[in-house]
Design an enzyme around this catalytic site. Structure first.
Site, PDB file in Angstrom:
ATOM      1  N   ASP A 198       0.809  -1.225   0.000  1.00 49.12           N
ATOM      2  CA  ASP A 198       0.000   0.000   0.000  1.00 49.12           C
ATOM      3  C   ASP A 198       0.840   1.272   0.000  1.00 49.12           C
ATOM      4  O   ASP A 198       0.400   2.302  -0.502  1.00 49.12           O
ATOM      5  CB  ASP A 198      -0.949   0.006   1.204  1.00 49.12           C
ATOM      6  CG  ASP A 198      -2.085  -0.987   1.023  1.00 49.12           C
ATOM      7  OD1 ASP A 198      -2.315  -1.430  -0.119  1.00 49.12           O
ATOM      8  OD2 ASP A 198      -2.761  -1.320   2.010  1.00 49.12           O
ATOM      9  N   TYR A 253      -9.657  -0.455   3.135  1.00 43.61           N
ATOM     10  CA  TYR A 253      -9.054  -0.318   4.462  1.00 43.61           C
ATOM     11  C   TYR A 253      -8.671   1.120   4.780  1.00 43.61           C
ATOM     12  O   TYR A 253      -8.363   1.899   3.884  1.00 43.61           O
ATOM     13  CB  TYR A 253      -7.790  -1.175   4.582  1.00 43.61           C
ATOM     14  CG  TYR A 253      -8.008  -2.513   5.257  1.00 43.61           C
ATOM     15  CD1 TYR A 253      -8.392  -2.591   6.585  1.00 43.61           C
ATOM     16  CD2 TYR A 253      -7.836  -3.693   4.562  1.00 43.61           C
ATOM     17  CE1 TYR A 253      -8.594  -3.809   7.204  1.00 43.61           C
ATOM     18  CE2 TYR A 253      -8.044  -4.928   5.177  1.00 43.61           C
ATOM     19  CZ  TYR A 253      -8.414  -4.976   6.497  1.00 43.61           C
ATOM     20  OH  TYR A 253      -8.617  -6.182   7.105  1.00 43.61           O
TER      21      TYR A 253
HETATM   22 NI    NI Z   1      -7.107  -7.093   7.918  1.00 45.01          NI
END
Ligand code: NI
Length: 615
Positions: free
Chosen positions: A286, A370
């Site tokens: 990420d 996320y």
């Molecule tokens: Ni997770």
């Protein structure tokens, strides 16, 4: 201005203008990042307030239609390009501005529309396509392209939580540069799960039994902010920010004594454990593949942060070289932290107690489903702590209700969260009482029988990590293993070198096989600690250009030089994270799951440094 102050918008603007006019680069350049080219340490160390500062910018730019990228360093005083390095096979980070275009492209593809039709979906505006970095799996048609791989969901009604409704088995591969759908993969239809899984305010009546908590500092805050330089208690440091790492901390000192020269979360990777259909591809970096800083949120008082807050804005470039200001990207405040120390004299009844507090420097980024909260804490007692709070929505897939595959758990009927990990790497350029440092591993051992007549004997064994190849280490809870960085040139009250210890509090075992396609690219996760001799060009443990990388750049390769580490300028690379078997409680939105580490003074002070706090 402090030499490590992040580039201002005017400086970024100037750097971009210089690069645009540079004749040796093509005219239709796209921009990945522009950030401060940090001056050499000697330059920073010899700088005195008021001295002129030589400012340089570092850019990554790339051509519009082919792979490859350039590193460009621009001298801002001279207004000219100082160096250009071409990386012909590099793929830059996937840019936030590219995501919507990729989604539109997939939604308009005839084969994809047909596959949605097989699932009873005809309104393509309801189909959500998340572009994931594609990895490198030897698929021939991807080798000379910059591609991404798409997973899909459906949003039944406007505003609904679409991650509750996976379009399992439907994927696409897209050439990001040429904006072409290369293939649509339909692995077979799994029913879209039903039910309502909303979390937004308005989706239910909020409870009314919690009364307000106010954080009040009637006399104001105890820190001072001068640009990006902050002083608080005995601490001083400079707060940086860039499009890739997000918040960075520089020249951290306590009582004027250097502790850490530069601290950042330099990489993160999220490997998923399912070999089924297209899920083997899910191994996303990420930081290196998207850029944490570019994904930073604008924080809001009373929501993300509570109390007497100071914010710092951040500037990043968009893909076209236009500047974007992220308002309130960094939040700074103090928090009460319970008691720091206490003792009651049992004979006299005298009680002494001191309150702890901490300075919090935080940022929150959103990467697709996320969200990650970055929290750096400075404590009164000289400790530095980092806490990563993982929240947001787990990556979801679908199954026939009651029949999840073995690589995940149902979090709601028909909704699966696959087993995965979030592995982070902190880059800690240490400077304990100066740059000449030595790393030591500490293990607690039981004495052998001849020294252990009563069976109670144990002691701590210290081993100097003399060179890079022996300093690639894993945690070992069985020996209470930790590492410390000492300065043998400076002794404390008991004649021992001053030091700081790294408490590895969140180590997890990596499960991706080392020689596998994803394991090769995430080699930094094989150890919990790497120590390297400082080289300012070594910044990212999975390499500089991570999208579709071959794994040849990064900390696992650098240590093959086996540079000596004794009395040297050291960088610690600490890998920590979360091992995540999803729970029903993680859905439809996940309560913060924390992980992190702590740097604690260990012989740095001659006694508890907090005796002088007011009672
Ligand atoms: Ni997770």
């Amino acid at each position: 201005m402090h030499p490590l102050h992040p580039l201002s918008d005017q400086e970024m603007h100037r750097a971009i203008a210089v690069v645009r006019e540079y004749p040796e680069l093509p005219p239709n350049l796209l921009f990945e990042t522009v950030e401060l080219e940090e001056p050499a340490k000697q330059e920073v160390r010899s700088h005195r307030p008021g001295d002129p500062v030589r400012r340089r910018a570092r850019l990554v730019v790339f051509p519009a239609e082919t792979i490859g990228a350039w590193h460009v360093v621009v001298g801002l005083d001279e207004g000219e390009v100082l160096s250009v390095t071409h990386y012909p096979a590099a793929r830059p980070m996937i840019q936030p501005e590219q995501l919507a275009g990729i989604e539109d492209l997939v939604r308009a593809d005839p084969a994809f529309i047909e596959a949605c039709g097989r699932r009873g979906i005809t309104d393509m505006n309801r189909v959500m396509c998340d572009p994931w970095s594609a990895g490198r799996f030897g698929h021939g048609d991807e080798e000379n392209r910059h591609v991404c791989h798409v997973f899909c969901w459906v949003r039944p009604e406007e505003g609904e939580n679409f991650y509750a409704y996976p379009l399992e088995g439907l994927n696409a591969v897209v050439d990001i540069r040429r904006l072409q759908v290369l293939q649509v993969d339909d692995h077979g239809v799994t029913p879209v799960p039903g039910g309502s899984h909303e979390y937004a305010s308005g989706s239910r009546e909020p409870r009314s039994d919690l009364r307000a908590i106010d954080i009040v500092q009637p006399d104001g805050v105890s820190f001072e902010l001068d640009g990006h330089r902050i002083t608080w208690h005995e601490w001083e440091l400079v707060i940086g920010f860039n499009g890739r790492e997000a918040v960075t901390l520089h020249d951290i000192r306590y009582g004027g004594r250097p502790v850490v020269y530069r601290a950042s979360i330099a990489e993160m990777v999220v490997p998923y454990g399912s070999p089924d259909r297209a899920h083997y591809r899910k191994n996303v970096f990420d930081v290196g593949e998207y850029g944490a800083g570019k994904l930073a949120n604008s924080l809001r008082l009373g929501c993300d942060c509570l109390g007497a807050i100071r914010y710092l804005d951040a500037w990043v470039t968009d893909i076209h070289g236009d500047l974007v200001r992220i308002d309130n990207a960094i939040c700074i405040h103090e928090e009460d932290a319970g008691i720091l120390w206490k003792h009651r004299d049992q004979r006299s009844g005298q009680v002494e107690v001191r309150r702890a507090r901490r300075l919090v420097i935080s940022s929150i980024i959103t990467v697709g489903n996320y969200d990650y909260g970055y929290y750096w804490y400075l404590h009164l007692d000289g400790s530095i702590e980092f806490d990563m709070k993982a929240t947001g929505i787990i990556n979801t897939t679908a199954c026939v209700p009651g029949e999840p595959a073995r690589h995940g758990r149902e979090v709601a009927p028909g909704v699966v969260g696959q087993i995965h990990q979030h592995l982070f790497c902190a880059r800690l350029d240490m400077a304990v009482d100066g740059d000449a440092n030595t790393a030591i591993e500490c293990n607690t051992q039981v004495e052998p029988p001849e020294r252990n007549p009563w069976g109670n004997a144990y002691f701590e064994e210290e081993t100097v990590l003399e060179s890079e190849t022996v300093a690639a280490r894993r945690a070992n809870p069985a020996t209470q293993r930790y590492w410390k960085v000492v300065n043998t040139n400076r002794k404390n009250v008991v004649g021992r070198p001053t030091g700081y210890r790294l408490e590895p509090t969140s180590c997890v075992t990596p499960f991706v096989l080392p020689g596998s396609p994803s394991g090769t690219r995430s080699a930094f996760t094989r150890n919990h600690l790497w120590v390297t001799a400082h080289d300012r060009s070594e910044r990212f443990p999975a390499g500089e250009f991570v999208n579709q990388s071959d794994g040849s750049d990064g900390v696992a390769t650098w240590i093959e030089q086996d540079r000596p580490l004794v009395n040297a300028d050291l960088v610690l690379w600490h890998v920590f994270g979360l091992h995540h078997q999803p729970r029903t409680e993680d859905f439809p939105v996940q309560p913060c799951a924390p992980c992190g580490f702590r740097l604690m003074p260990s012989g740095f002070f001659d006694r508890n440094p907090c005796l002088d706090l007011p009672g």
